[in-house]
Design a protein around this motif. Structure first.
Motif, mmCIF file in Angstrom:
data_model
loop_
_atom_site.group_PDB
_atom_site.id
_atom_site.type_symbol
_atom_site.label_atom_id
_atom_site.label_comp_id
_atom_site.label_asym_id
_atom_site.label_seq_id
_atom_site.Cartn_x
_atom_site.Cartn_y
_atom_site.Cartn_z
ATOM 1 N N MET A 188 0.844 -1.179 0.000
ATOM 2 C CA MET A 188 0.000 0.000 0.000
ATOM 3 C C MET A 188 0.890 1.245 0.000
ATOM 4 S SD MET A 188 -3.005 -1.252 -0.103
ATOM 5 C CE MET A 188 -4.018 0.182 0.263
ATOM 6 N N PRO A 189 0.364 2.420 -0.356
ATOM 7 C CA PRO A 189 1.173 3.640 -0.355
ATOM 8 C C PRO A 189 1.849 3.874 0.987
ATOM 9 C CG PRO A 189 -0.932 4.036 -1.420
ATOM 10 C CD PRO A 189 -1.024 2.670 -0.814
ATOM 11 N N GLY A 190 3.142 4.155 0.957
ATOM 12 C CA GLY A 190 3.895 4.425 2.176
ATOM 13 C C GLY A 190 4.424 3.195 2.889
ATOM 14 N N ASP A 191 3.992 2.011 2.486
ATOM 15 C CA ASP A 191 4.442 0.789 3.143
ATOM 16 C C ASP A 191 5.816 0.368 2.639
ATOM 17 O OD1 ASP A 191 2.176 0.682 4.610
ATOM 18 O OD2 ASP A 191 1.263 -1.014 3.567
ATOM 19 N N ALA A 192 6.520 -0.388 3.458
ATOM 20 C CA ALA A 192 7.838 -0.917 3.095
ATOM 21 C C ALA A 192 7.961 -2.328 3.658
ATOM 22 C CB ALA A 192 8.955 -0.032 3.638
ATOM 23 N N VAL A 193 8.760 -3.145 2.977
ATOM 24 C CA VAL A 193 8.964 -4.521 3.422
ATOM 25 C C VAL A 193 10.387 -4.946 3.087
ATOM 26 C CG1 VAL A 193 8.147 -5.541 1.257
ATOM 27 C CG2 VAL A 193 8.019 -6.866 3.363
ATOM 28 N N LYS A 194 10.966 -5.768 3.947
ATOM 29 C CA LYS A 194 12.296 -6.317 3.692
ATOM 30 C C LYS A 194 12.143 -7.630 2.941
ATOM 31 C CE LYS A 194 16.615 -7.662 5.991
ATOM 32 N NZ LYS A 194 17.329 -7.767 7.295
ATOM 33 N N VAL A 195 12.829 -7.730 1.817
ATOM 34 C CA VAL A 195 12.793 -8.933 0.982
ATOM 35 C C VAL A 195 14.149 -9.622 1.078
ATOM 36 C CG1 VAL A 195 12.541 -9.833 -1.361
ATOM 37 C CG2 VAL A 195 11.112 -7.920 -0.592
ATOM 38 N N THR A 196 14.137 -10.918 1.365
ATOM 39 C CA THR A 196 15.382 -11.658 1.547
ATOM 40 C C THR A 196 15.467 -12.823 0.561
ATOM 41 O OG1 THR A 196 15.458 -11.100 3.908
ATOM 42 C CG2 THR A 196 16.784 -12.979 3.179
ATOM 43 N N PHE A 197 16.631 -12.975 -0.045
ATOM 44 C CA PHE A 197 16.909 -14.077 -0.959
ATOM 45 C C PHE A 197 17.966 -14.990 -0.334
ATOM 46 C CE2 PHE A 197 15.694 -10.482 -3.630
ATOM 47 C CZ PHE A 197 14.733 -11.050 -4.463
ATOM 48 N N GLU A 198 17.756 -16.289 -0.406
ATOM 49 C CA GLU A 198 18.726 -17.260 0.064
ATOM 50 C C GLU A 198 19.419 -17.893 -1.140
ATOM 51 O OE1 GLU A 198 19.521 -17.865 3.121
ATOM 52 O OE2 GLU A 198 17.911 -16.894 4.256
ATOM 53 N N LEU A 199 20.754 -17.859 -1.131
ATOM 54 C CA LEU A 199 21.528 -18.446 -2.211
ATOM 55 C C LEU A 199 22.255 -19.684 -1.709
ATOM 56 C CD1 LEU A 199 23.119 -15.226 -3.771
ATOM 57 C CD2 LEU A 199 21.348 -16.666 -4.792
ATOM 58 N N GLY A 200 22.328 -20.698 -2.569
ATOM 59 C CA GLY A 200 23.028 -21.929 -2.228
ATOM 60 C C GLY A 200 24.022 -22.320 -3.302
ATOM 61 N N ASP A 201 24.647 -23.470 -3.125
ATOM 62 C CA ASP A 201 25.664 -23.957 -4.041
ATOM 63 C C ASP A 201 25.175 -23.991 -5.490
ATOM 64 O OD1 ASP A 201 28.272 -24.452 -3.508
ATOM 65 O OD2 ASP A 201 28.088 -26.633 -3.503
ATOM 66 N N GLU A 202 23.905 -24.344 -5.671
ATOM 67 C CA GLU A 202 23.368 -24.474 -7.031
ATOM 68 C C GLU A 202 23.250 -23.139 -7.746
ATOM 69 O OE1 GLU A 202 19.974 -23.884 -4.177
ATOM 70 O OE2 GLU A 202 21.786 -25.114 -4.242
ATOM 71 N N ASP A 203 23.303 -22.039 -7.003
ATOM 72 C CA ASP A 203 23.126 -20.717 -7.609
ATOM 73 C C ASP A 203 24.395 -20.160 -8.226
ATOM 74 O OD1 ASP A 203 20.327 -20.259 -7.027
ATOM 75 O OD2 ASP A 203 20.923 -20.205 -4.925
ATOM 76 N N TRP A 204 25.557 -20.745 -7.940
ATOM 77 C CA TRP A 204 26.801 -20.351 -8.618
ATOM 78 C C TRP A 204 27.520 -21.591 -9.127
ATOM 79 C CZ3 TRP A 204 26.495 -17.384 -3.771
ATOM 80 C CH2 TRP A 204 26.741 -18.144 -2.644
ATOM 81 N N ARG A 205 26.734 -22.471 -9.705
ATOM 82 C CA ARG A 205 27.261 -23.708 -10.270
ATOM 83 C C ARG A 205 27.174 -23.652 -11.790
ATOM 84 N NH1 ARG A 205 24.241 -28.572 -7.917
ATOM 85 N NH2 ARG A 205 25.592 -28.124 -6.141
ATOM 86 N N MET A 206 28.164 -24.229 -12.462
ATOM 87 C CA MET A 206 28.151 -24.316 -13.923
ATOM 88 C C MET A 206 28.781 -25.643 -14.330
ATOM 89 S SD MET A 206 31.645 -23.937 -14.423
ATOM 90 C CE MET A 206 31.767 -23.568 -16.149
ATOM 91 N N PHE A 207 28.440 -26.080 -15.554
ATOM 92 C CA PHE A 207 28.986 -27.336 -16.047
ATOM 93 C C PHE A 207 30.268 -27.068 -16.813
ATOM 94 C CE2 PHE A 207 29.354 -30.942 -18.995
ATOM 95 C CZ PHE A 207 29.251 -31.994 -18.086
#
Length: 254
Positions: A188-207
């Motif tokens: 809503m107008p004026g509202d704020a929220v903290k957004v959190t992302f969790e990263l794991g091994d699979e998020d910086w993995r490549m073949f």
């Protein structure tokens, strides 16, 4: 091609009705299209392939009773963009050469430094948002990390923001960064929220083709760049992480 048949002529005819006439394009399309008509319309709403309530939904959006909240799940190319060779698409003698490799969608635009007409993840609504209080930290004793951002509704309407998390590291090249998370938050107008992302091994993995095995940036000792954006082409913050299993080190880059 990706042209919308008749769209250019239809917009031109509507615009000829007079400068006081508002022209809104409602695009019901199966996927990405060229938007060479965009500069001649006052607004555009892409609804892709909606259901039987398309009419009422469109009416609520253009009258302001409802706020648009979608984001593009693909890239809309610029008019006349040459992304594929004939050998790649549609192919020659019923054969396709998939030589683009991993440079598909927004990854191609980033690597080739070719701006899109509308980037992956792009979307507007009837209010504005501010992203602030960025934080990033490696998890002590593990290769994971946590990234957070505060999202504030700075406008006078309710609406949905979609902060997006992108990750890049040296071994990912030629890809610069790729999406690793997003969250949709209604404020809503004026509202704020903290957004959190969790990263794991699979998020910086490549073949790794040379070793025929999956490798991670942590394993290779590579720095990981984490970015928060409103689309693949609009990063509002970036930070650099060097995570290890036994200890954590972080360095920020605004």
């Amino acid at each position: 091609n990706l042209e919308m048949p008749g769209a250019r002529d239809m917009v031109r005819e509507a615009r000829a009705a007079g400068p006081e006439q508002k022209v809104i394009m409602c695009a019901i399309v199966p996927g990405a299209v060229e938007t060479d008509w965009i500069d001649d319309v006052d607004a555009a709403i892409v609804m892709f392939m909606p259901g039987e309530q398309t009419g009422p939904a469109f009416a609520e959006l253009i009258t302001g009773r409802a706020s648009p909240g979608g984001r593009l799940p693909l890239t809309f190319p610029k008019f006349g963009e040459h992304r594929f060779s004939e050998a790649q698409y549609p192919g020659v003698h019923l054969r396709n050469d998939m030589s683009e490799g991993v440079l598909v969608g927004y990854r191609w635009n980033d690597a080739k430094e070719q701006p899109a007409a509308f980037a992956f993840g792009f979307g507007l609504t009837y209010t504005t948002f501010d992203f602030s209080n960025f934080e990033a930290a490696c998890n002590a004793g593990s290769p994971g990390a946590r990234v957070s951002v505060t999202v504030s509704n700075t406008g006078d309407r309710d609406g949905a923001a979609v902060p997006q998390l992108y990750v890049g590291f040296k071994s990912l090249q030629p890809v610069l960064r790729q999406l690793r998370g997003f969250q949709k938050v209604h404020l809503m107008p004026g509202d704020a929220v903290k957004v959190t992302f969790e990263l794991g091994d699979e998020d910086w993995r490549m073949f790794d083709e040379a070793s025929q095995a999956w490798r991670t940036a942590v394993e290779l000792g590579e720095e990981v760049e984490v970015s928060i954006g409103t689309s693949s082409a609009d990063m509002v913050w970036s930070g650099k992480l060097t995570c290890q299993a036994a200890r954590a080190e972080i360095r920020f880059q605004q």
